[in-house]
Design a protein around this motif. Structure first.
Motif, PDB file in Angstrom:
ATOM      1  N   ARG A  11       0.872  -1.179   0.000  1.00 54.02           N
ATOM      2  CA  ARG A  11       0.000   0.000   0.000  1.00 54.02           C
ATOM      3  C   ARG A  11       0.905   1.225   0.000  1.00 54.02           C
ATOM      4  O   ARG A  11       1.819   1.327   0.816  1.00 54.02           O
ATOM      5  CB  ARG A  11      -0.914   0.009   1.226  1.00 54.02           C
ATOM      6  N   ILE A  12       0.643   2.153  -0.939  1.00 55.71           N
ATOM      7  CA  ILE A  12       1.465   3.370  -1.004  1.00 55.71           C
ATOM      8  C   ILE A  12       0.841   4.421  -0.083  1.00 55.71           C
ATOM      9  O   ILE A  12      -0.330   4.298   0.305  1.00 55.71           O
ATOM     10  CB  ILE A  12       1.612   3.885  -2.457  1.00 55.71           C
ATOM     11  N   PRO A  13       1.617   5.465   0.295  1.00 56.83           N
ATOM     12  CA  PRO A  13       1.125   6.433   1.279  1.00 56.83           C
ATOM     13  C   PRO A  13      -0.218   7.069   0.898  1.00 56.83           C
ATOM     14  O   PRO A  13      -1.023   7.388   1.775  1.00 56.83           O
ATOM     15  CB  PRO A  13       2.243   7.487   1.316  1.00 56.83           C
ATOM     16  N   GLY A  35      -1.375  -2.123  -4.349  1.00 56.80           N
ATOM     17  CA  GLY A  35      -0.847  -2.722  -5.575  1.00 56.80           C
ATOM     18  C   GLY A  35      -0.489  -4.184  -5.373  1.00 56.80           C
ATOM     19  O   GLY A  35       0.036  -4.561  -4.329  1.00 56.80           O
ATOM     20  N   HIS A  36      -0.810  -4.997  -6.381  1.00 57.19           N
ATOM     21  CA  HIS A  36      -0.498  -6.427  -6.324  1.00 57.19           C
ATOM     22  C   HIS A  36       0.507  -6.767  -7.417  1.00 57.19           C
ATOM     23  O   HIS A  36       0.491  -6.154  -8.486  1.00 57.19           O
ATOM     24  CB  HIS A  36      -1.749  -7.267  -6.570  1.00 57.19           C
ATOM     25  N   ALA A  37       1.321  -7.779  -7.172  1.00 57.57           N
ATOM     26  CA  ALA A  37       2.211  -8.282  -8.216  1.00 57.57           C
ATOM     27  C   ALA A  37       2.278  -9.793  -8.128  1.00 57.57           C
ATOM     28  O   ALA A  37       2.298 -10.368  -7.033  1.00 57.57           O
ATOM     29  CB  ALA A  37       3.604  -7.703  -8.052  1.00 57.57           C
ATOM     30  N   ASP A  54       1.936  -1.209  -9.789  1.00 60.92           N
ATOM     31  CA  ASP A  54       0.490  -1.410  -9.850  1.00 60.92           C
ATOM     32  C   ASP A  54      -0.228  -0.376  -8.978  1.00 60.92           C
ATOM     33  O   ASP A  54      -1.244   0.188  -9.382  1.00 60.92           O
ATOM     34  CB  ASP A  54       0.141  -2.841  -9.405  1.00 60.92           C
ATOM     35  N   ALA A  55       0.334  -0.107  -7.803  1.00 63.77           N
ATOM     36  CA  ALA A  55      -0.290   0.872  -6.905  1.00 63.77           C
ATOM     37  C   ALA A  55      -0.159   2.283  -7.475  1.00 63.77           C
ATOM     38  O   ALA A  55      -1.139   3.036  -7.551  1.00 63.77           O
ATOM     39  CB  ALA A  55       0.350   0.787  -5.523  1.00 63.77           C
ATOM     40  N   LEU A  56       1.048   2.652  -7.909  1.00 63.42           N
ATOM     41  CA  LEU A  56       1.269   4.002  -8.446  1.00 63.42           C
ATOM     42  C   LEU A  56       0.468   4.209  -9.736  1.00 63.42           C
ATOM     43  O   LEU A  56       0.024   5.322 -10.029  1.00 63.42           O
ATOM     44  CB  LEU A  56       2.764   4.227  -8.707  1.00 63.42           C
ATOM     45  N   GLY A  57       0.291   3.138 -10.489  1.00 62.09           N
ATOM     46  CA  GLY A  57      -0.478   3.223 -11.724  1.00 62.09           C
ATOM     47  C   GLY A  57      -1.947   3.556 -11.476  1.00 62.09           C
ATOM     48  O   GLY A  57      -2.657   4.003 -12.375  1.00 62.09           O
TER      49      GLY A  57
END
Lengths: 154, 206, 368
Positions: A78-80, A85-87, A104-107
């Motif tokens: 999890r980003i701030p 995001g999953h990979a 994936d999260a930033l995208g």
């Protein structure tokens, strides 16, 4: 969210995950550094390596059967800003899984979507396409061109 | 985008250190199974969604995985967060019937369907039976049960509550199916105790 | 039966140290890298992946190095490793029709759509040892040919259109495919369980069985409908995402063997098929697998059961080289007590035999 919009987002995400899964971990790291993308995240799961049983179909198109396992490494972060995001990718590269989950999260984050797309996904897809084209060309050069000899029927 | 993601509660609350915690819980459950009726403390960082308790969550994360179909009692099955938490952290598929389940998670033992509905194993493969994990509030205030059998030197007493209805009678039937039959893990607030199918249970007077 | 014996710890420790030294070989030579094994002994790596039943090139290369090139030992190492990993799930079935093809040939159709592509094959080489390979000479870069990628439908789909070849068969039951890594083997197996066992079966054993069917032990008049080698996409459905997640690509070899079938009470005369699918580039194994798959369908197709290759229990029970090597090689473990017991028994029988023999001679002498 309208259904088409959701399908569009899922398709973009699928494409992004495919580009990352196909790529070499070191190459992703190189692009990541070049793009100056952040790496802060909270780890929710992994990186962990496990098995996925690969399946085939009897005769190529019939009932399913279990062919054999492959190693797969996955990670969830999890980003701030809150996006998760999953990979998942074949192999045992935990660093690749971490960057892929971050991508994936930033995208999904409006602030970073364009950078991830332009600096990570697009170059990876272009490189993969080039490698595939070369491989197809090498295989095509081994294609048999039959020419019919005179038949001895009379 | 939230609609394509499981609710956040389903993603948080896994083991903080999966390998070490799973080893600790496994060792504890194994000890408890080897010495039926003895109560073993469990410390865990697992924080599953309500109504699943941390101890039940920890046992589930330790024992269930993609290859072990799971049955949930009504209260647990009704919680989408619980189902997604188990799917994300344990990967276990849900069994369609209790007879298909390798493990059953029960938040309300008093309302549990009869034990005979769960997989009992076969004569050739008695291991193909269900292990049922019951959420209990404690091990002292229920009906006192006198336990005898393998792993118990003479006899021991445990008084867990709540327990399935007509438990002593149901357990007698479970014993009669030996080597088939189910095994129980009793998950208290911060401890576990076990009743394997080999243990004989009688109700104590008064 | 064998009994536990104590002692020999120092001998074992030193034996393993010696093994490590011999594995390393001459220390003046550079140690072989896993990347070199992956790149230059690729087909050994493929065999270890196929029979180790684990797709991971680097692990297979490590196993080959650790086993000093003993492939069955390497397969054993890979099988042992895979038991330590949790399973995340089952992939979406691989779509071999969508393969990025590196080789594709058919012995039944000359002009098939997409063409015959020889790829990196040993066929048409003269099997003459090449002294140049002993040195470092770099080979020429491969030739390339530009052009649009043509679709390459499976030959079985082309033949299927006029109904002269059996279809792929029904989709599986909702119980899902058998998994011999999770359920103990119970005969008879379904074709799904058999194919799983054959895919990880010993190449040499399957090759011998396939050969036996060609030599008349269960004749099946086979033709190679198609062999294709290349990479296929792998995807898996996971609970946390609303679409199948792409995992990357794996290389597989697929063989469609086409066999004449005279028909039975239930089925008209037609071509039937045997199927082979194997990790990596392994044409011999895929062909042997497809021939064995077909011969094991004898009961299903109402054919006479006359040959070993048609006996499912015989074939599947003996196809796994890790099991086979375990049972054969366990004979070298100490059997001192059993042998003492047998020795006593043989001595006693020998004494009885000799006593009987002397008695016989005595009687004969008395009669004279």
């Amino acid at each position: 969210m309208p259904r088409e919009r959701e399908a569009e987002i899922n398709a973009a995400r699928h494409r992004r995950m495919a580009a990352l899964a196909h790529a070499d971990g070191a190459r992703i790291a190189e692009l990541w550094t070049g793009a100056g993308l952040p790496v802060d995240c909270e780890v929710l799961r992994g990186p962990e390596t496990g098995l996925v049983m690969l399946r085939g179909r009897i005769g190529g198109g019939g009932g399913r059967f279990n062919l054999g396992d492959a190693t797969v490494t996955r990670m969830t972060v999890r980003i701030p800003s809150g996006e998760i995001g999953h990979a998942y990718a074949l192999g045992r590269d935990g660093d690749k899984a971490r960057l892929s989950a971050l991508a994936d999260a930033l995208g999904q984050s409006p602030a970073y979507r364009e950078t991830v797309e332009a600096r990570i996904v697009a170059p990876l897809l272009a490189e993969a396409e080039k490698a595939d084209r070369r491989r197809r060309g090498e295989t095509a050069a081994t294609k048999v061109d039959f020419f019919t000899m005179v038949r001895g029927e009379d | 985008m939230a609609m394509t993601e499981p609710v956040a509660a389903a993603i948080d609350g896994g083991f903080a250190r999966p390998v070490f915690e799973a080893q600790h819980v496994f060792r504890t459950v194994m000890e408890a199974m080897a010495r039926p009726g003895s109560v073993h403390p469990v410390a865990t960082s697992a924080r599953p969604p309500e109504p699943m308790t941390p101890t039940v969550g920890a046992v589930a994360l330790t024992l269930v995985d993609h290859d072990t179909p799971l049955w949930l009692d009504t209260a647990l099955a009704a919680s989408e967060a619980v189902r997604e938490w188990l799917a994300f952290h344990a990967g276990a598929p849900l069994a369609r019937t209790p007879a298909e389940a390798h493990f059953a998670l029960v938040s309300g033992p008093a309302e549990l369907i009869a034990l005979e509905n769960f997989a009992q194993g076969s004569q050739n493969y008695p291991d193909r039976s269900a292990t049922i994990i019951l959420t209990v509030e404690g091990f002292r205030d229920g009906q006192a049960l006198l336990l005898k059998g393998p792993g118990i030197e003479t006899e021991t007493v445990i008084a867990p509550h709540p327990m399935p209805r007509h438990f002593v009678e149901q357990w007698k039937q479970n014993r009669a199916r030996f080597p088939r039959g189910v095994d129980l893990i009793l998950a208290g607030p911060d401890a576990v105790a076990c009743l394997p199918r080999t243990t004989r249970v009688t109700a104590m007077e008064g | 039966m064998y009994v536990a014996v104590k002692g020999g710890e120092a001998a074992i420790r030193n034996a393993h140290r010696l093994l490590a030294d011999r594995r390393r070989g001459d220390r003046d030579l550079p140690s072989i890298g896993l990347d070199q094994i992956v790149e230059q002994l690729a087909l050994a790596v493929d065999r270890v992946m196929a029979e180790g039943s684990l797709y991971d090139r680097d692990l297979a290369a490590l196993a080959v190095k650790q086993a000093r090139g003993d492939l069955i030992e390497a397969i054993f190492l890979v099988r042992a490793y895979r038991t330590t990993l949790p399973r995340f799930g089952y992939s979406v079935p691989l779509d071999t029709a969508a393969m990025l093809v590196e080789r594709r040939i058919s012995a039944t159709y000359k002009d098939l759509p997409g063409g015959q592509l020889l790829g990196p094959t040993f066929d048409y080489t003269h099997r003459l040892l090449d002294p140049d390979l002993a040195g470092e000479a770099a080979p020429e870069a491969p030739a390339t040919r530009e052009g649009e990628a043509e679709p390459m439908p499976r030959v079985s789909d082309l033949l299927g259109r006029d109904g002269l070849i059996e279809a792929d068969g029904d989709a599986d039951t909702d119980k899902g495919p058998a998994d011999i890594t999770r359920e103990p083997l119970e005969f008879p197996l379904g074709r799904d369980g058999r194919l799983q066992a054959l895919a990880r079966g010993d190449e040499g054993f399957l090759l011998a069985l396939a050969y036996s069917t060609q030599r008349g032990y269960a004749r099946s008049h086979p033709f190679v409908g198609e062999i294709r080698i290349g990479e296929v996409e792998v995807e898996i459905e996971v609970p946390e995402l609303p679409f199948p997640v792409p995992l990357g690509r794996v290389r597989v070899t697929e063989c469609q063997m086409v066999n004449q079938f005279k028909g039975s009470l239930k089925a008209p005369p037609q071509f039937t098929r045997g199927y082979g699918l194997v990790f990596g580039q392994s044409e011999r194994k895929a062909m042997a697998m497809s021939l064995t798959d077909r011969s094991l369908r004898a009961y299903e197709l109402g054919e006479d059961l006359v040959a070993p290759a048609q006996d499912e229990e015989f074939v599947i029970s003996h196809s796994d080289n890790v099991q086979a090597t375990g049972f054969v090689e366990h004979l070298k473990l100490p059997h001192y007590v059993d042998f003492q017991a047998e020795l006593d028994l043989v001595r006693r029988m020998r004494a009885e035999f000799e006593a009987r023999g002397e008695g016989g001679v005595e009687r004969q002498e008395a009669a004279e």
